[in-house]
Design a protein around this motif. Structure first.
Motif, mmCIF file in Angstrom:
data_model
loop_
_atom_site.group_PDB
_atom_site.id
_atom_site.type_symbol
_atom_site.label_atom_id
_atom_site.label_comp_id
_atom_site.label_asym_id
_atom_site.label_seq_id
_atom_site.Cartn_x
_atom_site.Cartn_y
_atom_site.Cartn_z
ATOM 1 N N TYR A 21 -8.035 -6.673 3.353
ATOM 2 C CA TYR A 21 -6.940 -7.635 3.309
ATOM 3 C C TYR A 21 -7.386 -8.971 3.899
ATOM 4 O O TYR A 21 -8.495 -9.095 4.426
ATOM 5 N N ALA A 44 -9.580 -0.676 1.090
ATOM 6 C CA ALA A 44 -8.704 -1.841 1.165
ATOM 7 C C ALA A 44 -9.248 -2.883 2.129
ATOM 8 O O ALA A 44 -9.520 -2.589 3.297
ATOM 9 N N LEU A 56 -1.227 -1.061 -4.285
ATOM 10 C CA LEU A 56 -2.410 -0.218 -4.102
ATOM 11 C C LEU A 56 -1.974 1.218 -3.916
ATOM 12 O O LEU A 56 -1.076 1.490 -3.114
ATOM 13 N N MET A 96 -5.117 0.287 -8.542
ATOM 14 C CA MET A 96 -4.532 -1.023 -8.258
ATOM 15 C C MET A 96 -3.632 -1.384 -9.428
ATOM 16 O O MET A 96 -4.041 -1.264 -10.586
ATOM 17 N N THR A 104 -12.226 -5.277 -2.290
ATOM 18 C CA THR A 104 -11.485 -4.023 -2.442
ATOM 19 C C THR A 104 -11.907 -3.323 -3.729
ATOM 20 O O THR A 104 -12.174 -2.114 -3.739
ATOM 21 N N GLN A 107 -8.549 2.778 4.312
ATOM 22 C CA GLN A 107 -7.750 3.176 3.152
ATOM 23 C C GLN A 107 -8.644 3.292 1.926
ATOM 24 O O GLN A 107 -9.253 2.315 1.499
ATOM 25 N N VAL A 109 -8.958 3.464 -1.888
ATOM 26 C CA VAL A 109 -8.112 2.941 -2.964
ATOM 27 C C VAL A 109 -8.358 3.722 -4.253
ATOM 28 O O VAL A 109 -9.479 3.769 -4.759
ATOM 29 N N VAL A 136 -3.291 4.515 -2.307
ATOM 30 C CA VAL A 136 -4.357 4.785 -1.342
ATOM 31 C C VAL A 136 -4.239 6.163 -0.701
ATOM 32 O O VAL A 136 -3.168 6.759 -0.662
ATOM 33 N N ALA A 166 0.854 -1.198 0.000
ATOM 34 C CA ALA A 166 0.000 0.000 0.000
ATOM 35 C C ALA A 166 0.886 1.241 0.000
ATOM 36 O O ALA A 166 1.745 1.408 0.868
#
Lengths: 129, 129
Positions: free
Chosen positions: A49, A47, A84, A73, A41, A68, A70, A86, A19
């Motif tokens: 994960y 974001a 990413l 990507m 995402t 976050q 985004v 962000v 990120a």
């Protein structure tokens, strides 16, 4: 969804993710996604994960409020790492690290030792209360 | 050497590494190091990785001439990811990717597909001849 099949997932079905902060270009953190995390995402613009320690989806910011957003990507040449771009939300300047620091990469190698060189912006006890 | 013991090596004895360009702050590539690769990187000031496919030390640039001069090494909060700040040598602008591009992260997610958006700066046949 074809674009998810283009990703080369590792033997655990995971993808390493970097990120990076839009604007500063600071590298904030490193984590993993599984297929569902990446799909979410892309769908939500925040974001998500895969937490390897907790073995569940981890919507970054769900406990801290430090979500976050985004913007972009990027997949690498081997289709097995994601970058990413962000905006780190919830605090100014952004706090990506669970220690209350801007970035997780706050320990610099100096004269044969790792030394913390970034300030704690907010006490973790304030963040996770 | 204590600082090498502070690193939390994974079950294969490896450490994920992010290489970021000094100045632009562009993320150039992602690779792995083992203990010897990290020791050599620190000793020589040039990035040495562990090639998982070839199962040997990989002095980045040994085939291409595109060496990486290391200015700074940063360890993350969990001691299990490394961030290198580098100058990408051998070509201007720097070429970190084996495809002849500046960065390995040249495929952007757009409308449900991964699209290459960075130019090839030098034909790989020119690089690896």
């Amino acid at each position: 969804m074809d674009w998810l099949d283009e990703v080369k997932w590792d033997e655990q079905g995971l993808l390493p993710v970097i990120a990076q902060e839009v604007g500063s270009n600071d590298v904030l953190m490193f984590a993993f996604m599984n297929r569902e995390a990446l799909a979410r995402t892309a769908a939500t613009g925040q974001a998500v994960y895969w937490s390897r320690s907790r073995r569940r989806l981890w919507h970054k910011g769900e406990a801290s409020g430090h979500f976050q957003q985004v913007h972009e990507m990027r997949l690498d040449c081997d289709n097995d790492v994601l970058l990413l771009k962000v905006t780190q939300l919830g605090h100014a300047p952004g706090i990506a690290c669970h220690t209350g620091r801007h970035s997780c990469f706050f320990r610099r190698f100096e004269h044969g030792a790792w030394r913390s060189i970034e300030p704690v912006l907010l006490d973790p006890e304030q963040i996770y209360k």
